[in-house]
Design an enzyme around this catalytic site. Structure first.
Site, mmCIF file in Angstrom:
data_model
loop_
_atom_site.group_PDB
_atom_site.id
_atom_site.type_symbol
_atom_site.label_atom_id
_atom_site.label_comp_id
_atom_site.label_asym_id
_atom_site.label_seq_id
_atom_site.Cartn_x
_atom_site.Cartn_y
_atom_site.Cartn_z
ATOM 1 N N HIS A 123 0.829 -1.204 0.000
ATOM 2 C CA HIS A 123 0.000 0.000 0.000
ATOM 3 C C HIS A 123 0.868 1.260 0.000
ATOM 4 C CE1 HIS A 123 -3.493 2.532 1.333
ATOM 5 N NE2 HIS A 123 -2.526 3.226 1.897
ATOM 6 N N GLU A 124 1.863 1.293 0.875
ATOM 7 C CA GLU A 124 2.710 2.489 0.955
ATOM 8 C C GLU A 124 3.538 2.646 -0.320
ATOM 9 O OE1 GLU A 124 1.906 4.467 3.209
ATOM 10 O OE2 GLU A 124 0.876 3.112 4.577
ATOM 11 N N HIS A 127 1.572 4.524 -2.818
ATOM 12 C CA HIS A 127 1.638 5.993 -2.725
ATOM 13 C C HIS A 127 2.871 6.536 -3.452
ATOM 14 C CE1 HIS A 127 -1.790 6.473 -0.208
ATOM 15 N NE2 HIS A 127 -1.289 5.865 0.838
ATOM 16 N N ASP A 133 -4.900 7.439 -1.485
ATOM 17 C CA ASP A 133 -5.767 6.527 -0.737
ATOM 18 C C ASP A 133 -7.123 6.468 -1.433
ATOM 19 O OD1 ASP A 133 -4.260 5.592 1.563
ATOM 20 O OD2 ASP A 133 -4.289 7.665 2.256
HETATM 21 ZN ZN LIG Z 1 -2.472 5.205 2.311
#
Ligand SMILES: [Zn+2]
Length: 186
Positions: A123-124, A127, A133
């Site tokens: 997830h990171e 980014h 998000d």
């Molecule tokens: Zn996030």
């Protein structure tokens, strides 16, 4: 994107040019299939990732399985890296200064609440690869983050998330720094 389109169009034109031989047009031999551009390599440094090193490598591998235009590669020990991965006791978060560059925090607060370290890492990385998000959202979405549920074990981007990253890295990349660093607190 426009550069990428131009390159593809140009390559196709070259392949369609026939060679005049004895007055007859002869089709050019088919070129072996190859990518028009090499993948952009984005390196990440796990020297401060503590107990999350394996999870970070797996998160990177999950992205590499899902996209072609960018590849996450572990940096040489002591060498430069595009992404620093740091374990700390806060909530997971990412700070990104330009596409493909930034800092990922593998916060222990989330793993203590049952969130999967591999999903957090992927997830990171999302980014840093230019994704926001997407919350609230289901477990099938990587960028739904913690709203996917503490028991969520999906650590792969879904098709839309992968497609967006492919698009982000789809042209000749000369990343401009963001006007201000983007901070994602999840
Ligand atoms: Zn996030």
């Amino acid at each position: 994107m426009s550069f990428g389109t131009a390159v593809r169009a140009c390559s196709a034109a070259v392949l369609m040019v026939g060679t005049l031989l004895g007055g007859q047009a002869v089709a050019a031999p088919a070129a072996p299939a190859q990518n028009e551009f090499a993948a952009t390599t984005v390196t990440y440094d796990v020297s401060a990732a503590a107990e999350f090193v394996d999870a970070v490598h797996q998160g990177a591998a999950n992205w590499n399985e899902s996209v072609d235009n960018v590849e996450l590669v572990a940096a040489q020990p002591g060498g430069p890296a595009n992404i620093e991965v740091i374990a700390d006791n806060g909530w997971p978060r990412a700070i990104t200064t330009s596409l493909g560059n930034g800092i990922v925090y593998m916060g222990r607060q989330a793993t203590a609440e049952g969130h999967l370290p591999v999903r957090i890492a992927a997830h990171e990385f999302g980014h840093i690869l230019g994704l926001p998000d997407i919350k609230p959202g289901p477990c099938s979405s990587l960028m739904s983050g913690s709203t996917g549920g503490a028991g969520c074990t999906n650590a792969h981007p879904n098709a839309a998330e992968a497609a967006q990253v492919e698009a982000n890295f789809g042209g000749f990349l000369s990343p401009e720094p963001y006007d201000e660093p983007l901070v994602f607190q999840d």
